[in-house]
Design an enzyme around this catalytic site. Structure first.
Site, PDB file in Angstrom:
ATOM      1  N   ASP A   1       1.100  17.366  49.591  1.00 30.45           N
ATOM      2  CA  ASP A   1      -0.103  18.123  49.266  1.00 30.45           C
ATOM      3  C   ASP A   1      -0.375  17.874  47.779  1.00 30.45           C
ATOM      4  O   ASP A   1       0.225  16.953  47.187  1.00 30.45           O
ATOM      5  CB  ASP A   1       0.036  19.622  49.631  1.00 30.45           C
ATOM      6  CG  ASP A   1       1.038  20.371  48.761  1.00 30.45           C
ATOM      7  OD1 ASP A   1       1.711  19.723  47.917  1.00 30.45           O
ATOM      8  OD2 ASP A   1       1.152  21.608  48.911  1.00 30.45           O
TER       9      ASP A   1
ATOM     10  N   CYS B   1       5.870  18.852  49.026  1.00 27.62           N
ATOM     11  CA  CYS B   1       4.936  19.892  48.563  1.00 27.62           C
ATOM     12  C   CYS B   1       5.577  20.574  47.364  1.00 27.62           C
ATOM     13  O   CYS B   1       6.492  19.998  46.755  1.00 27.62           O
ATOM     14  CB  CYS B   1       4.567  20.866  49.695  1.00 27.62           C
ATOM     15  SG  CYS B   1       5.915  21.849  50.369  1.00 27.62           S
TER      16      CYS B   1
ATOM     17  N   THR C   1       7.431  23.455  47.054  1.00 30.85           N
ATOM     18  CA  THR C   1       8.812  23.873  47.324  1.00 30.85           C
ATOM     19  C   THR C   1       9.501  23.008  48.369  1.00 30.85           C
ATOM     20  O   THR C   1      10.724  23.057  48.496  1.00 30.85           O
ATOM     21  CB  THR C   1       8.826  25.309  47.878  1.00 30.85           C
ATOM     22  OG1 THR C   1       8.014  25.329  49.071  1.00 30.85           O
ATOM     23  CG2 THR C   1       8.257  26.301  46.867  1.00 30.85           C
TER      24      THR C   1
ATOM     25  N   HIS D   1      24.824  14.745  60.713  1.00 30.10           N
ATOM     26  CA  HIS D   1      25.090  15.788  61.711  1.00 30.10           C
ATOM     27  C   HIS D   1      23.857  16.259  62.475  1.00 30.10           C
ATOM     28  O   HIS D   1      23.971  16.663  63.630  1.00 30.10           O
ATOM     29  CB  HIS D   1      25.750  16.999  61.038  1.00 30.10           C
ATOM     30  CG  HIS D   1      27.165  16.736  60.603  1.00 30.10           C
ATOM     31  ND1 HIS D   1      27.984  17.718  60.098  1.00 30.10           N
ATOM     32  CD2 HIS D   1      27.904  15.586  60.596  1.00 30.10           C
ATOM     33  CE1 HIS D   1      29.183  17.189  59.799  1.00 30.10           C
ATOM     34  NE2 HIS D   1      29.146  15.891  60.076  1.00 30.10           N
TER      35      HIS D   1
ATOM     36  N   HIS E   1      27.974  15.970  67.597  1.00 28.41           N
ATOM     37  CA  HIS E   1      26.681  16.321  66.990  1.00 28.41           C
ATOM     38  C   HIS E   1      25.524  15.997  67.942  1.00 28.41           C
ATOM     39  O   HIS E   1      24.515  16.691  67.945  1.00 28.41           O
ATOM     40  CB  HIS E   1      26.515  15.602  65.652  1.00 28.41           C
ATOM     41  CG  HIS E   1      27.628  15.914  64.714  1.00 28.41           C
ATOM     42  ND1 HIS E   1      27.836  17.184  64.216  1.00 28.41           N
ATOM     43  CD2 HIS E   1      28.633  15.147  64.216  1.00 28.41           C
ATOM     44  CE1 HIS E   1      28.907  17.192  63.444  1.00 28.41           C
ATOM     45  NE2 HIS E   1      29.406  15.961  63.429  1.00 28.41           N
TER      46      HIS E   1
END
Ligand code: RB5
Length: 150
Positions: A8, A65, A67, A98, A133
């Site tokens: 963004d 973005c 965060t 994993h 996994h």
């Protein structure tokens, strides 16, 4: 690999810097925007990259973005997407090993450009370990499948 990348406005500068970095590692990069740093809504760009990865048009997705959180939440709404927010190389390594993550999200307001490159490099070069996994990934897919029929 073929890498789809988007951001963004908050992640625009970091995305712009990561494109040549990825090309330098030998990857084919599909820049899905935006083309300028004008204010945009992160879910629109998360959807573009998540769709490309889910459709097999890209091997991995990268979303930036402010965060990394909004991009992660939005990308994970797409069936088949396992998006991981990473702010360190340990997480980048183990979300591949994993969780078989196929999209990485990062916060440009959280980590600097140098760390972003190290994290991305670790994410892209680490293979999925499979084994126990894979069973767990199968259980995630089952939750996704069951929810789509509710
Ligand atoms: C934009 O201001 C900001 O909310 C966005 O980049 C992101 O951090 C959302 O999770």
């Amino acid at each position: 690999m073929r890498i789809a990348i988007a951001s963004d406005h908050a992640g625009f500068d970091q995305k712009t810097q990561l494109v040549p970095f990825l090309q330098g590692l030998g990857h084919e990069v599909v820049d899905m925007g935006p083309e300028t740093g004008e204010r945009v809504d992160y879910p629109d760009y998360a959807e573009k990259v998540a769709r490309a990865v889910a459709a097999g048009e890209a091997d991995r997705g990268v979303l930036i973005c402010g965060t990394g959180i909004g991009m992660c939440i939005a990308a994970n709404k797409m069936k088949g997407i396992r998006a991981a927010l990473c702010g360190d190389t340990f997480s980048a390594h183990f979300t591949r090993a994993h969780n078989d993550a196929n999209v990485i999200t990062m916060g440009a307001r959280v980590i600097g450009p140098g760390l972003a490159e190290f994290i991305l490099d670790e994410f892209l070069k680490t293979p999925f370990e499979g084994g126990r996994h894979a069973r767990r990934i199968g259980k995630i897919a089952k939750i996704e499948e069951d929810e789509s029929h509710v």
